[in-house]
Write a protein that holds these residues in place. Structure first.
Motif, PDB file in Angstrom:
ATOM      1  N   LEU A 108      27.902  89.949  24.176  1.00 36.24           N
ATOM      2  CA  LEU A 108      27.722  89.867  25.821  1.00 36.24           C
ATOM      3  C   LEU A 108      28.675  91.144  26.396  1.00 36.24           C
ATOM      4  N   LEU A 128      24.323  84.181  33.260  1.00 37.35           N
ATOM      5  CA  LEU A 128      23.665  83.986  31.932  1.00 37.35           C
ATOM      6  C   LEU A 128      22.253  82.859  32.198  1.00 37.35           C
ATOM      7  N   ASP A 131      22.010  79.279  31.041  1.00 44.13           N
ATOM      8  CA  ASP A 131      22.701  78.202  31.444  1.00 44.13           C
ATOM      9  C   ASP A 131      22.208  77.912  32.793  1.00 44.13           C
ATOM     10  N   TYR A 170      31.149  77.879  22.395  1.00 47.61           N
ATOM     11  CA  TYR A 170      31.359  78.353  23.557  1.00 47.61           C
ATOM     12  C   TYR A 170      32.824  79.239  23.379  1.00 47.61           C
ATOM     13  N   GLY A 171      33.034  80.074  24.597  1.00 52.65           N
ATOM     14  CA  GLY A 171      34.450  80.535  25.021  1.00 52.65           C
ATOM     15  C   GLY A 171      35.017  79.447  25.336  1.00 52.65           C
ATOM     16  N   GLU A 190      36.991  82.963  21.789  1.00 53.56           N
ATOM     17  CA  GLU A 190      35.257  82.887  21.648  1.00 53.56           C
ATOM     18  C   GLU A 190      34.918  81.803  20.501  1.00 53.56           C
ATOM     19  N   LYS A 191      34.442  81.017  20.677  1.00 53.83           N
ATOM     20  CA  LYS A 191      33.646  80.064  19.943  1.00 53.83           C
ATOM     21  C   LYS A 191      34.601  79.698  18.596  1.00 53.83           C
ATOM     22  N   ILE A 203      33.549  77.998  28.748  1.00 51.73           N
ATOM     23  CA  ILE A 203      33.129  78.787  29.511  1.00 51.73           C
ATOM     24  C   ILE A 203      31.671  78.828  29.582  1.00 51.73           C
ATOM     25  N   GLY A 205      27.937  80.025  31.418  1.00 55.20           N
ATOM     26  CA  GLY A 205      27.397  81.201  32.130  1.00 55.20           C
ATOM     27  C   GLY A 205      27.180  81.985  33.401  1.00 55.20           C
ATOM     28  N   GLN A 229      33.063  90.923  22.487  1.00 54.62           N
ATOM     29  CA  GLN A 229      32.944  89.555  23.383  1.00 54.62           C
ATOM     30  C   GLN A 229      33.684  89.897  24.525  1.00 54.62           C
ATOM     31  N   THR A 231      34.825  87.547  26.327  1.00 58.58           N
ATOM     32  CA  THR A 231      36.008  86.578  26.208  1.00 58.58           C
ATOM     33  C   THR A 231      37.158  87.211  25.863  1.00 58.58           C
TER      34      THR A 231
HETATM   35  C1  G1P Z   1      28.265  83.427  25.631  1.00 51.76           C
HETATM   36  C2  G1P Z   1      29.617  83.623  25.582  1.00 51.76           C
HETATM   37  C3  G1P Z   1      30.497  82.517  25.530  1.00 51.76           C
HETATM   38  C4  G1P Z   1      30.008  81.466  26.565  1.00 51.76           C
HETATM   39  C5  G1P Z   1      28.608  81.254  26.496  1.00 51.76           C
HETATM   40  C6  G1P Z   1      28.090  80.299  27.945  1.00 51.76           C
HETATM   41  O1  G1P Z   1      27.861  82.836  24.342  1.00 51.76           O
HETATM   42  O2  G1P Z   1      30.006  84.473  24.525  1.00 51.76           O
HETATM   43  O3  G1P Z   1      31.904  82.751  25.702  1.00 51.76           O
HETATM   44  O4  G1P Z   1      30.886  80.080  26.561  1.00 51.76           O
HETATM   45  O5  G1P Z   1      27.790  82.442  26.741  1.00 51.76           O
HETATM   46  O6  G1P Z   1      26.876  80.129  27.887  1.00 51.76           O
HETATM   47  P1  G1P Z   1      26.207  82.838  23.881  1.00 51.76           P
HETATM   48  O7  G1P Z   1      25.842  81.662  24.386  1.00 51.76           O
HETATM   49  O8  G1P Z   1      25.552  83.774  24.424  1.00 51.76           O
HETATM   50  O9  G1P Z   1      26.441  82.784  22.394  1.00 51.76           O
END
Ligand code: G1P
Length: 279
Positions: A108, A128, A131, A170-171, A190-191, A203, A205, A229, A231
């Motif tokens: 991301l 994003l 979401d 998630y972050g 991150e995750k 976090i 999107g 990342q 994050t």
């Molecule tokens: C991304 C971000 C993550 C965030 C999430 C929210 O992850 O890297 O920090 O919490 O979006 O939807 P992804 O869902 O793209 O793996």
């Protein structure tokens, strides 16, 4: 004034295969509208009319969706079907759309950096689209965040509490509470696995980012899953200056998962589609 909203939309959507084999995941419909359209509606409601999309190979349907289809319009002119295009027409008339491609899928942070030339040196929002957020009681989530930005003038991430066993999706942030719904971020991972998570505040999107984030992303090494990342770049920003985390008002559905997608569909059908306000 923030005017631009970036939509990273290059991801493969592997969780929805085979539906996403030849169609962008952002075009998956929730009742009658594709996910990306809900996101652009939320951006426009917040006054963000310059839409910057970071797409990738196989994503042309996104550009076609935000363009006029003359043949279709000709076919349905002066029929009762015209009403179905009122909403998308409003977006096309009131927004500008620019596109760039993320050539390699490197996370991301990398996707956001790929959109740098569409943003320039100004603060911007990031959505994003998988979401999906609604606040039936008042301002949409981006509008809420814009109001905060106008007060605090720093990067802001939207957060919500998640069950502790879900932190690895998630972050996750931790910080000092400065208002019941705002924290100043001290740490961000991150995750993380639940045992390594600094809290259960995830976090979602929606981001508002100040443009110094681009240089910070450039200096960010690949992190979780070998990807760059956002994050990690935001953690640097938090250390050097200030990043806020905001507990938004409203509901959010993770339409990247089958469960969230079905929940969102049921919610939209009940609360939006049936009320006749969904075109
Ligand atoms: C991304 C971000 C993550 C965030 C999430 C929210 O992850 O890297 O920090 O919490 O979006 O939807 P992804 O869902 O793209 O793996």
């Amino acid at each position: 004034m923030i005017k631009k909203c970036m939509f990273p939309a290059a991801g493969y959507g592997t969780r929805f295969l085979p539906a996403t084999k030849a169609m962008p995941k952002e075009m998956l419909p929730v009742v009658n509208k594709p996910l990306i359209q809900y996101g652009v509606e939320e951006a426009l409601e917040a006054g963000l009319s310059q839409i910057a999309m970071v797409t990738g190979r196989g994503k042309r349907a996104l550009e076609d969706h935000f363009d006029i289809s003359y043949e279709l319009e000709h076919q349905i002119r002066n029929t009762d079907k015209e009403k179905y295009l009122v909403g998308i027409r409003r977006l096309i008339d009131n927004c500008t759309f620019s596109y760039t491609r993320q050539i390699e899928m490197k996370g991301l942070g990398h996707a956001i950096l790929s959109g740098r030339s569409l943003i320039g040196d100004e603060p911007f929002a990031v959505v994003l689209a998988d979401d999906l957020c609604f606040n039936l009681e008042g301002d949409g989530v981006l509008t809420q965040m814009m109001k905060l930005y106008n007060q605090f003038r720093c990067s802001i991430v939207a957060i919500e509490e998640v069950p502790p066993e879900e932190t690895s999706k998630y972050g996750i942030i931790a910080g000092e509470t400065i208002r019941d719904d705002i924290l100043r971020v001290h740490s961000m991972v991150e995750k993380p696995q639940p045992e390594d998570a600094p809290s259960n505040l995830a976090i979602i999107g929606r981001y508002i980012l100040t443009p110094d984030i681009f240089d910070l992303i450039e200096q960010t090494e690949p992190g979780k899953s070998g990807e760059i990342q956002i994050t990690d770049a935001l953690m640097k920003q938090a250390k050097e200056g200030c990043v806020l985390a905001y507990k938004f008002k409203g509901k959010r559905f993770d339409c990247g998962s089958a469960e969230g997608y079905i929940e969102a569909t049921n919610f939209c059908f009940e609360h939006i589609y049936k009320t006749g306000s969904s075109f």
